[in-house]
Write a protein that holds these residues in place. Sequence first.
Motif, PDB file in Angstrom:
ATOM      1  N   THR A  94     -26.514  45.333 -15.489  1.00 15.05           N
ATOM      2  CA  THR A  94     -25.925  44.203 -16.195  1.00 15.05           C
ATOM      3  C   THR A  94     -26.871  43.700 -17.288  1.00 15.05           C
ATOM      4  OG1 THR A  94     -26.792  42.770 -14.456  1.00 15.05           O
ATOM      5  CG2 THR A  94     -24.491  43.494 -14.263  1.00 15.05           C
ATOM      6  N   GLN A  95     -26.384  42.752 -18.077  1.00 11.81           N
ATOM      7  CA  GLN A  95     -27.161  42.257 -19.208  1.00 11.81           C
ATOM      8  C   GLN A  95     -28.460  41.598 -18.756  1.00 11.81           C
ATOM      9  OE1 GLN A  95     -24.671  39.942 -21.821  1.00 11.81           O
ATOM     10  NE2 GLN A  95     -23.163  41.568 -22.038  1.00 11.81           N
ATOM     11  N   HIS A  96     -28.456  40.967 -17.601  1.00 11.95           N
ATOM     12  CA  HIS A  96     -29.710  40.570 -16.967  1.00 11.95           C
ATOM     13  C   HIS A  96     -29.849  41.421 -15.714  1.00 11.95           C
ATOM     14  CE1 HIS A  96     -32.949  38.465 -15.023  1.00 11.95           C
ATOM     15  NE2 HIS A  96     -33.059  37.626 -16.046  1.00 11.95           N
ATOM     16  N   SER A 100     -27.631  43.387 -11.511  1.00 14.89           N
ATOM     17  CA  SER A 100     -27.245  44.801 -11.409  1.00 14.89           C
ATOM     18  C   SER A 100     -26.831  45.136  -9.979  1.00 14.89           C
ATOM     19  CB  SER A 100     -28.404  45.689 -11.853  1.00 14.89           C
ATOM     20  OG  SER A 100     -28.714  45.456 -13.212  1.00 14.89           O
ATOM     21  N   GLU A 107     -15.661  40.954 -13.971  1.00 16.52           N
ATOM     22  CA  GLU A 107     -15.831  40.126 -15.162  1.00 16.52           C
ATOM     23  C   GLU A 107     -14.720  39.101 -15.364  1.00 16.52           C
ATOM     24  OE1 GLU A 107     -17.018  42.186 -18.653  1.00 16.52           O
ATOM     25  OE2 GLU A 107     -18.639  43.282 -17.652  1.00 16.52           O
ATOM     26  N   ASP A 117     -22.773  34.711 -17.985  1.00 11.93           N
ATOM     27  CA  ASP A 117     -22.649  35.775 -18.990  1.00 11.93           C
ATOM     28  C   ASP A 117     -23.586  36.938 -18.703  1.00 11.93           C
ATOM     29  OD1 ASP A 117     -20.901  34.056 -20.177  1.00 11.93           O
ATOM     30  OD2 ASP A 117     -22.218  33.486 -21.838  1.00 11.93           O
ATOM     31  N   ALA A 118     -24.747  36.636 -18.107  1.00 10.92           N
ATOM     32  CA  ALA A 118     -25.739  37.680 -17.873  1.00 10.92           C
ATOM     33  C   ALA A 118     -25.298  38.690 -16.834  1.00 10.92           C
ATOM     34  CB  ALA A 118     -27.067  37.048 -17.441  1.00 10.92           C
ATOM     35  N   ARG A 120     -22.529  40.364 -16.989  1.00 12.73           N
ATOM     36  CA  ARG A 120     -21.635  41.345 -17.594  1.00 12.73           C
ATOM     37  C   ARG A 120     -22.286  42.727 -17.658  1.00 12.73           C
ATOM     38  NH1 ARG A 120     -19.667  37.396 -22.545  1.00 12.73           N
ATOM     39  NH2 ARG A 120     -18.262  36.101 -21.295  1.00 12.73           N
ATOM     40  N   ASP A 122     -23.737  46.207 -18.765  1.00 12.54           N
ATOM     41  CA  ASP A 122     -24.420  46.743 -19.941  1.00 12.54           C
ATOM     42  C   ASP A 122     -24.255  48.263 -19.994  1.00 12.54           C
ATOM     43  OD1 ASP A 122     -25.919  47.048 -22.174  1.00 12.54           O
ATOM     44  OD2 ASP A 122     -27.815  46.388 -21.312  1.00 12.54           O
TER      45      ASP A 122
END
Length: 564
Positions: A94-96, A100, A107, A117-118, A120, A122
């Motif tokens: 994920t974005q952060h 993960s 989402e 948001d983090a 989501r 990646d």
Amino acid sequence: MPIFLASLKRGGYLDAIAMTLCLAGSRKLTANDDYAQKGWGVFAPNLSIYGFDVDADACDAANYGLENRYVNWRESHVPLALGKTSEDALLHVTQHPMFSSFYPPNEPYLNRFDKLDAARLDFTLDVETVTLDQFCQQEGIAPVDFLQVSVQGAELQVLEGARELLQNEVLAVQVDAQFSPLYLGQALFADVDAYLRRVGFTFFDLAATRCPRVDAPILSNMRPGQILWGDALYLRDVLQMPDRPPAPEQVFKLACIADVLELPDYASELLVYLTLNYGSDRRYNMADVMVESLAQFPHLANFGLAKVPIVAKIQEYVTRQDLLTTAATSAPVELSQTPQESFHNEHYQRHNQRRLEHLASLRLDLTGKTVLEVGAGIGDHTGFFVDRGCRIVSTEGRPENLDVLRSRYPDIMVRQLDMDAPDPTLTDMFEIVYCYGLLYHLEYPAEAIAYLSGRCSDLLLLETCVSFGDEDVTYPFQEPEDDPSQAMHGFGCRPTRLWIRNTLARHFEYVYLPITQPNHPEFLIDWATPPRPGAITRAVFIASRQPIDNPLLVTDIPARQQRH
């Protein structure tokens, strides 16, 4: 705070204990992720910590950090993906990276909540999983005493891959509990709870995390959002099986773990059980340790330790009778001056003015809040929050100060609270905890911060005397017990700024220092130049549950600050 471990350590009871922790999902995101600094370090040098994370870089960083500081325990972080079986798996990064997971993020559901948001997606990554049972068997790691699992929706798979350890060795489990489908196809708390109960564990506690809906115009103080996840705590209840008496060494180790995890009621129950059933063996006679530990709480000592029910049960095993009488028979301290004389001199009044005008300058939202004020003295700061329409519970340890405080503020709730032995029955949550001018008067500052954190839903405002220097230490300091403005029990501390920042970071998501200091000589602005010997130095800290977008606050420890 642990109640009994300090006495157990001093008495040599921990010398023969080897404590092993396994952490599934061991990425170190904050200082709060340093397990040896969370109470477990008391078992060093017989402490072993094994961390597992799928991110090899995170493991390398953790191991490198250990190599570059002195540690007297064994700790290693292994780049492995733990699961139910050995198989190929797809990791959803994920974005952060903290979000993960082996499951894709849900989402559409996550988008309904603020600040997620983090989570989501990646990218994805192919990995191979192994079971914790396999790894520990291959590496000869046994027994494993404590297991933490935080793998974002795949907790049940990791636990199923540790079935042998859970059934035969592990005494306590902390697991990331998810109450809503943050990931597609994941197991939820009910599934994890059922599994852990089947393998012999009992649910003890939950530290829940709430998330509000996006663009919510108003939030409840009591329920500020939906509980989406939390840390669930499970321990073995070895006294629940009378037909299978537990081994004393297992009971003792479990009592130590319960104390680390701040479950003193369970720890004391186990220590009493050990004493009554195995007290003829010095290794398991816990009577002196328990009395010595409980004597640090003035309300118990003043009540009379011999009359405390659990002490009465084990009194025949107490070998040091002086422990039962010393604290309880100590005479009250005669004050050298009245509270008004102590607090209302010219120095204090100027000092208070400078601190409060500085606080007002920080542009924090302090209007109409619920406030817990600790160490209120005679109420010279209380009016700051009264004038802002706040609902205040004002607390103070000394009875003489309380009398003045109540007379000045008859319309607010005032109660006695000794922060070196805080009242566990005060369980209300407050948006603001106000701790100005108290921490350095405490003998147990780390325990005080932990206590205040448990009652703070938004901001902790802290101002204190500090020691000059870059070390992560707190120095004990003796103070005149007969002065109503000084340490209630005669012992305080002078922590460094780094110690305070790191300690706050173990309990709060965000910690800030202002770029400004109150316009008073006790507040240094040049931290590169040592102050004159004996000079008092002070600093201000803001700890928060949410990020604060404020140009006057910084997350690092400034070497230079400005005068307000």
